[in-house]
Design a protein around this motif. Sequence first.
Motif, PDB file in Angstrom:
ATOM      1  N   TRP A  93       0.764  -1.432  -0.017  1.00 40.13           N
ATOM      2  CA  TRP A  93      -0.124  -0.056  -0.156  1.00 40.13           C
ATOM      3  C   TRP A  93       0.906   1.352  -0.122  1.00 40.13           C
ATOM      4  O   TRP A  93       0.753   1.970   0.870  1.00 40.13           O
ATOM      5  CB  TRP A  93      -0.878  -0.210   1.214  1.00 40.13           C
ATOM      6  CG  TRP A  93      -2.074  -0.816   0.906  1.00 40.13           C
ATOM      7  CD1 TRP A  93      -3.031  -0.969  -0.068  1.00 40.13           C
ATOM      8  CD2 TRP A  93      -2.643  -1.928   1.850  1.00 40.13           C
ATOM      9  NE1 TRP A  93      -4.129  -1.983  -0.151  1.00 40.13           N
ATOM     10  CE2 TRP A  93      -3.679  -2.463   1.148  1.00 40.13           C
ATOM     11  CE3 TRP A  93      -2.185  -2.377   2.958  1.00 40.13           C
ATOM     12  CZ2 TRP A  93      -4.304  -3.746   1.701  1.00 40.13           C
ATOM     13  CZ3 TRP A  93      -2.791  -3.373   3.488  1.00 40.13           C
ATOM     14  CH2 TRP A  93      -4.084  -4.114   2.880  1.00 40.13           C
ATOM     15  N   TYR A  94       1.771   1.478  -1.117  1.00 45.45           N
ATOM     16  CA  TYR A  94       2.504   2.578  -1.240  1.00 45.45           C
ATOM     17  C   TYR A  94       2.408   2.724  -2.704  1.00 45.45           C
ATOM     18  O   TYR A  94       2.188   1.915  -3.545  1.00 45.45           O
ATOM     19  CB  TYR A  94       3.970   2.494  -0.702  1.00 45.45           C
ATOM     20  CG  TYR A  94       3.953   1.755   0.782  1.00 45.45           C
ATOM     21  CD1 TYR A  94       4.113   2.822   1.732  1.00 45.45           C
ATOM     22  CD2 TYR A  94       4.031   0.596   0.927  1.00 45.45           C
ATOM     23  CE1 TYR A  94       4.224   2.256   3.100  1.00 45.45           C
ATOM     24  CE2 TYR A  94       4.164   0.119   2.152  1.00 45.45           C
ATOM     25  CZ  TYR A  94       4.273   1.109   3.157  1.00 45.45           C
ATOM     26  OH  TYR A  94       4.353   0.626   4.608  1.00 45.45           O
ATOM     27  N   ASP A  95       2.873   3.684  -3.289  1.00 46.78           N
ATOM     28  CA  ASP A  95       3.120   3.924  -4.908  1.00 46.78           C
ATOM     29  C   ASP A  95       3.930   3.040  -5.180  1.00 46.78           C
ATOM     30  O   ASP A  95       4.983   2.594  -4.510  1.00 46.78           O
ATOM     31  CB  ASP A  95       3.471   5.433  -4.985  1.00 46.78           C
ATOM     32  CG  ASP A  95       2.403   6.535  -4.937  1.00 46.78           C
ATOM     33  OD1 ASP A  95       1.187   6.210  -4.646  1.00 46.78           O
ATOM     34  OD2 ASP A  95       2.665   7.629  -5.294  1.00 46.78           O
ATOM     35  N   ASP A  96       3.765   2.587  -6.362  1.00 44.34           N
ATOM     36  CA  ASP A  96       4.546   1.485  -6.843  1.00 44.34           C
ATOM     37  C   ASP A  96       6.180   1.900  -7.063  1.00 44.34           C
ATOM     38  O   ASP A  96       6.937   1.201  -7.140  1.00 44.34           O
ATOM     39  CB  ASP A  96       4.056   1.154  -8.474  1.00 44.34           C
ATOM     40  CG  ASP A  96       2.912   0.459  -8.425  1.00 44.34           C
ATOM     41  OD1 ASP A  96       2.112   0.248  -7.392  1.00 44.34           O
ATOM     42  OD2 ASP A  96       2.279   0.157  -9.727  1.00 44.34           O
TER      43      ASP A  96
ATOM     44  N   GLU B 216       6.731   6.658   2.087  1.00 48.86           N
ATOM     45  CA  GLU B 216       5.778   7.532   1.368  1.00 48.86           C
ATOM     46  C   GLU B 216       5.975   7.460   0.009  1.00 48.86           C
ATOM     47  O   GLU B 216       7.146   7.751  -0.179  1.00 48.86           O
ATOM     48  CB  GLU B 216       5.759   8.914   2.125  1.00 48.86           C
ATOM     49  CG  GLU B 216       5.400   8.949   3.651  1.00 48.86           C
ATOM     50  CD  GLU B 216       5.791  10.345   4.364  1.00 48.86           C
ATOM     51  OE1 GLU B 216       4.880  11.048   4.829  1.00 48.86           O
ATOM     52  OE2 GLU B 216       6.985  10.756   4.225  1.00 48.86           O
TER      53      GLU B 216
ATOM     54  N   ASN C 192      -0.324   4.618  -0.642  1.00 47.10           N
ATOM     55  CA  ASN C 192      -1.412   4.290  -1.555  1.00 47.10           C
ATOM     56  C   ASN C 192      -2.372   3.040  -1.236  1.00 47.10           C
ATOM     57  O   ASN C 192      -2.137   2.090  -1.610  1.00 47.10           O
ATOM     58  CB  ASN C 192      -0.814   3.867  -2.851  1.00 47.10           C
ATOM     59  CG  ASN C 192      -1.845   3.850  -4.084  1.00 47.10           C
ATOM     60  OD1 ASN C 192      -3.035   4.116  -3.788  1.00 47.10           O
ATOM     61  ND2 ASN C 192      -1.463   3.606  -5.230  1.00 47.10           N
TER      62      ASN C 192
ATOM     63  N   THR D 292      -5.625   1.054  -0.738  1.00 45.57           N
ATOM     64  CA  THR D 292      -6.747   0.879  -1.892  1.00 45.57           C
ATOM     65  C   THR D 292      -7.871   0.267  -0.814  1.00 45.57           C
ATOM     66  O   THR D 292      -8.624   0.938  -0.405  1.00 45.57           O
ATOM     67  CB  THR D 292      -6.409  -0.309  -2.692  1.00 45.57           C
ATOM     68  OG1 THR D 292      -5.736  -1.360  -2.182  1.00 45.57           O
ATOM     69  CG2 THR D 292      -5.331   0.612  -3.857  1.00 45.57           C
TER      70      THR D 292
ATOM     71  N   LYS E 229      -2.755  -4.561  -4.640  1.00 45.84           N
ATOM     72  CA  LYS E 229      -2.156  -4.046  -3.620  1.00 45.84           C
ATOM     73  C   LYS E 229      -3.120  -4.770  -2.369  1.00 45.84           C
ATOM     74  O   LYS E 229      -4.243  -4.652  -2.176  1.00 45.84           O
ATOM     75  CB  LYS E 229      -1.919  -2.456  -3.314  1.00 45.84           C
ATOM     76  CG  LYS E 229      -1.203  -1.865  -4.192  1.00 45.84           C
ATOM     77  CD  LYS E 229      -1.047  -0.379  -3.930  1.00 45.84           C
ATOM     78  CE  LYS E 229      -0.077   0.443  -5.239  1.00 45.84           C
ATOM     79  NZ  LYS E 229       1.459  -0.169  -5.064  1.00 45.84           N
TER      80      LYS E 229
END
Length: 520
Positions: free
Chosen positions: A304-307, A321, A324, A326, A340
């Motif tokens: 659960w973070y940006d790719d 950080e 992300n 979902t 995710k």
Amino acid sequence: MTKVVIDPITRIEGHLRITCVVENGKVTDAWNTATMFRGFEIFMKGRDPKGIWQFAQRICGVCPTPHAFNSVRAVENAMGMKTVPDSVRLIRNMMEATQLGYDHILWFYHLNGFDYVNVPNTLNAKPGTPGLKAVQDQVKAVVDSGQLGPFANMYWDHPGYKLPADLDLEITAHYLQALEIQQRACDASAVLGGRYPMINNYVPGGVTQMPSIEDIEFYISQMGVVKDFIDTVMVPDLLAIAPYYLDLASYGQGVGNFLSWGVLDEKSQDPYDRLFPRGGIFDGKLALEKVDLSEARKYTKTSWYDDGVGGGKHPLEVGQEPINFTKMPPIEGDALPAGKYDWTQAVRYGKENRAMEVGPLAQVLIAYLAGRPEAKKLVNDTLAAVGHAGDPTVLLSNLGRVAARVIKAKINSDNAIRWANELLANIGSGETKIYEELDFSKDGTGESGWDAPRGALAHYAKIKDSKIDTYAAVPPSNWNLSPRDDNGKRGPVEEALVGTPVLDPEKPLEILRTVHTFDP
């Protein structure tokens, strides 16, 4: 297809959900989901490096001491301090030995034991001593009350419980005894560290004080009790239980790659000369390779973070950080985790992006292959006891993980008093230096790899303008409970679950057994 979800997984350190697909009586796919965000790397930025270890040890409430060690050593390395005075080495070893003594007893009896020991079945035993009769009466009172407390929500009628009633009663008695014994290890830590958990005696550059002779003697007395319990109760319990559960050797093999940064320094302070040495095992071949802390790489496509947070970067380049989040994977219905599904970032090793199992099995295998005499003898004796003399490959399984923690606990307790006596000898010879001043006016980057009880643990620190510029911790959970990486490769626990037999999907005892062998 049958979907099995266990949430929460209990008798563990953290917060975990397991999702499995069961077909024809076996797990064919699996996902682990850490359900809590940590975020330590975010709020450690900008802090004074001299005290950052006090924050770092709070990453884990069960194993704070190795986090404290790694944080202090990462800062020391960043400031150019590559080794510490010998008495500092011994004090830190003594502290770590208490952590391991407490932790492995806790795991064997209180976290893992009820996967194999059927407590209600103790009522069918014929106790041969007043002590065992008293324990049986305690169990009967709890069962008759209808309020089972910690014994509730188990699968006591599952046919996978195989121990005779008399052995169930004996191990239950040892479960209660172990509550006191693990406290002895904690008391030994507290007298040196000021308290436990969350010790107070570490500092970048050394330790805050030399223990008094009385403190060292107290330590020896407490760790002597721990050693006696491991030698006369815990090891025999393992050997008594193992013949009933030899099928554990047939599943839980996992990824076939093993990693340890090593733990418990010898006098050289060379990580390859530790009681449990640094090293790696790759592709299921029992051959020892050297490993590099800089080869840890993080991926976040299924976290659960940006790719782009991960993408195979070094831990100091990743952070936590931007988030992300979902949604949590569904529990009800047939839908399975997708996209995710985990707060844990996937960690892989080297350019091959290998998923690595970490923990006592890795530590004991590496010590065995490195020729450490304690490990070789205990591994060979254990293999002979379970009918697999000379075949260490049988340890690449759930059975191996259970046995390895007991082996490691014995090796650790055998050496704890040695380090205390060496410290007494240092005091007697006048070798009492416990601190070196560090120059925090300069910038630097440091790292430290020193295993926690659950396995490979590393901390990385970048110091700029006398403050923490960037900080990263890669604990065992990032390795073992890693989700799928950007290439879709499962993490070690996920992979070990595949092939696990499940007799009754409504009572997935076998899934719990596999997960608990990793001590998540």
